[in-house]
Design a protein around this motif. Structure first.
Motif, short mmCIF file in Angstrom:
data_model
loop_
_atom_site.label_atom_id
_atom_site.label_comp_id
_atom_site.label_asym_id
_atom_site.label_seq_id
_atom_site.Cartn_x
_atom_site.Cartn_y
_atom_site.Cartn_z
N ASN A 132 0.84 -1.20 0.00
CA ASN A 132 0.00 0.00 0.00
C ASN A 132 0.87 1.25 0.00
O ASN A 132 1.85 1.32 0.74
N THR A 192 -0.26 5.91 -8.66
CA THR A 192 0.33 7.17 -9.14
C THR A 192 0.98 6.94 -10.50
O THR A 192 0.78 7.71 -11.44
N HIS A 235 -2.01 -6.75 -5.16
CA HIS A 235 -1.36 -7.13 -3.90
C HIS A 235 -1.22 -8.64 -3.85
O HIS A 235 -0.54 -9.17 -3.02
N1 LIG Z 1 -3.14 13.67 -4.33
C1 LIG Z 1 -2.20 13.26 -3.48
N2 LIG Z 1 -1.60 14.15 -2.65
C2 LIG Z 1 -0.63 13.76 -1.79
N3 LIG Z 1 -0.18 12.50 -1.67
C3 LIG Z 1 -0.76 11.58 -2.45
C4 LIG Z 1 -1.78 11.90 -3.39
N4 LIG Z 1 -2.16 10.77 -4.05
C5 LIG Z 1 -1.39 9.79 -3.52
N5 LIG Z 1 -0.55 10.27 -2.58
C6 LIG Z 1 0.45 9.50 -1.82
O1 LIG Z 1 1.35 8.89 -2.70
C7 LIG Z 1 1.72 7.60 -2.24
C8 LIG Z 1 1.45 6.56 -3.32
O2 LIG Z 1 0.05 6.42 -3.52
P1 LIG Z 1 -0.55 5.42 -4.59
O3 LIG Z 1 -2.01 5.60 -4.57
O4 LIG Z 1 0.18 5.62 -5.84
O5 LIG Z 1 -0.12 4.02 -3.95
P2 LIG Z 1 -0.48 2.53 -4.39
O6 LIG Z 1 0.81 1.83 -4.56
O7 LIG Z 1 -1.44 2.56 -5.51
O8 LIG Z 1 -1.19 1.99 -3.06
P3 LIG Z 1 -2.44 0.98 -2.91
O9 LIG Z 1 -1.86 -0.38 -3.00
O10 LIG Z 1 -2.91 1.28 -1.53
O11 LIG Z 1 -3.45 1.29 -3.96
C9 LIG Z 1 0.91 7.36 -0.96
O12 LIG Z 1 1.73 7.66 0.15
C10 LIG Z 1 -0.21 8.37 -1.07
O13 LIG Z 1 -0.65 8.80 0.20
#
Ligand SMILES: Nc1ncnc2c1ncn2[C@@H]1O[C@H](COP(=O)(O)OP(=O)(O)OP(=O)(O)O)[C@@H](O)[C@H]1O
Ligand SMILES: [Mg+2]
Length: 304
Positions: free
Chosen positions: A40, A46, A192
């Motif tokens: 996570n 992103t 995951h």
């Molecule tokens: N708009 C935003 N502003 C600030 N931080 C953000 C924003 N969007 C995402 N983040 C941060 O960027 C990081 C990566 O988030 P992301 O959603 O890309 O993770 P992920 O690998 O897809 O996680 P998951 O498995 O939970 O979906 C996290 O710490 C998240 O809190």
């Protein structure tokens, strides 16, 4: 042939200063299933959102079949279908209409034949005249895939396609994803579920804290993990390993002997080991073979 996706030196800092991606370089080959694995918050969504042009990157380039995803946004976008992680599906709209509508948004001429084939492939044809809100959760997920495919993209992104999906449906989604690959669609998915990557991916990328820490052919990763182990349960506990067994890669755990298979010598070693058991009056009550999994490498890499 050009790469489906090329990502060069991409960095992302969100407006609150959070560094979400650090120097990402990655190529996705045309026609493959690529699984992006990571805990996570690793940066998976992103990265996908940046590739799809929904989130702006700070530095670097992304091209989709050689179209820069900012300078040639329209061409790049038309080659992509995205099933986002969060899906909103409370609509009163009919299944078939939403697919037609999405296709229209991409300026594609209506094609009942194509829409029928997609809905059939995703086992939604019988539901085509139902309102979206009357579908089950799993059907809604499949509808999102149909929607993402409505404009015949060459690359399909699936952000956590099977999160919260039951085991049977997950397996049927894997089959559907493999079918899409056979049609020539390049698939990028995040998950995951290590098992998911293990079952369907051709290559695997592992991302952690905004950094890609490994990209490799699935088979190579599993090969590298290589060594399997055999767990012999013993009828009686032994305290110390008999002398003649000491030259094997073996460890004792009460009434268990764990033997780490050396692939190169497996055929020679195993019969010898069994003989030595007999020689030392070691009685085996059960044998279990443990294959290493991607989970092992994942834990290894991410804890570093
Ligand atoms: N708009 C935003 N502003 C600030 N931080 C953000 C924003 N969007 C995402 N983040 C941060 O960027 C990081 C990566 O988030 P992301 O959603 O890309 O993770 P992920 O690998 O897809 O996680 P998951 O498995 O939970 O979906 C996290 O710490 C998240 O809190
Ligand atoms: Mg995510």
């Amino acid at each position: 042939m050009s790469e489906a996706i090329e990502i060069n030196n991409v960095n992302k800092v969100y407006s609150n200063g959070f560094v979400a991606l650090k120097e990402i370089n990655l190529k996705i080959h045309s026609g493959e299933i690529f699984a992006l694995l990571g805990p996570n918050g690793a940066g998976k969504s992103t990265l996908i959102n940046i590739i799809c042009g929904l989130t702006k990157k700070n530095t670097g380039d992304v091209s989709i079949f050689d179209f820069d995803n900012e300078k040639s946004y329209k061409q790049a976008r038309s080659l992509i279908g995205l099933v986002p992680q969060e899906i909103a599906t409370d609509s009163f709209e009919k299944v078939i209409n939403t697919i037609r509508f999405t296709r229209g948004l991409f300026n594609k001429p209506n094609s009942d034949k194509y829409i029928e084939s997609i809905l059939k492939k995703l086992s939604l044809w019988e539901k085509k005249d139902q309102q979206i809100r009357t579908l089950s959760g799993g059907m809604k997920r499949r509808l999102m895939i149909a929607k993402a495919l409505s404009h015949e993209p060459k690359i399909l992104f699936l952000d956590e396609p099977t999160a919260g999906v039951d085991v049977d449906l997950r397996k049927s989604m894997w089959e559907q994803i493999i079918k899409l690959k056979q049609l020539g669609v390049t698939i990028v998915l995040t998950t995951h579920y290590i098992e998911e990557a293990e079952k369907i991916a051709d290559r695997i990328g592992i991302i952690d804290k905004g950094k890609i820490i490994l990209v490799e052919d699935k088979r190579d990763i599993l090969k590298k993990l290589g060594n399997r182990k055999i767990i012999f349960s013993l009828a009686n506990e032994i305290n110390e390993l008999p002398k003649s067994l000491k030259h094997f890669d073996i460890s004792v755990d009460k009434n268990k002997l764990i033997y780490f298979i050396d692939k190169a010598n497996e055929e020679k070693e195993l019969p010898k080991l069994i003989k030595d058991f007999a020689h030392n009056s070691i009685e085996v009550s059960n044998i279990e073979i443990k294959e290493n999994t991607l989970e092992d490498i994942f834990i290894e890499l991410v804890k570093k």
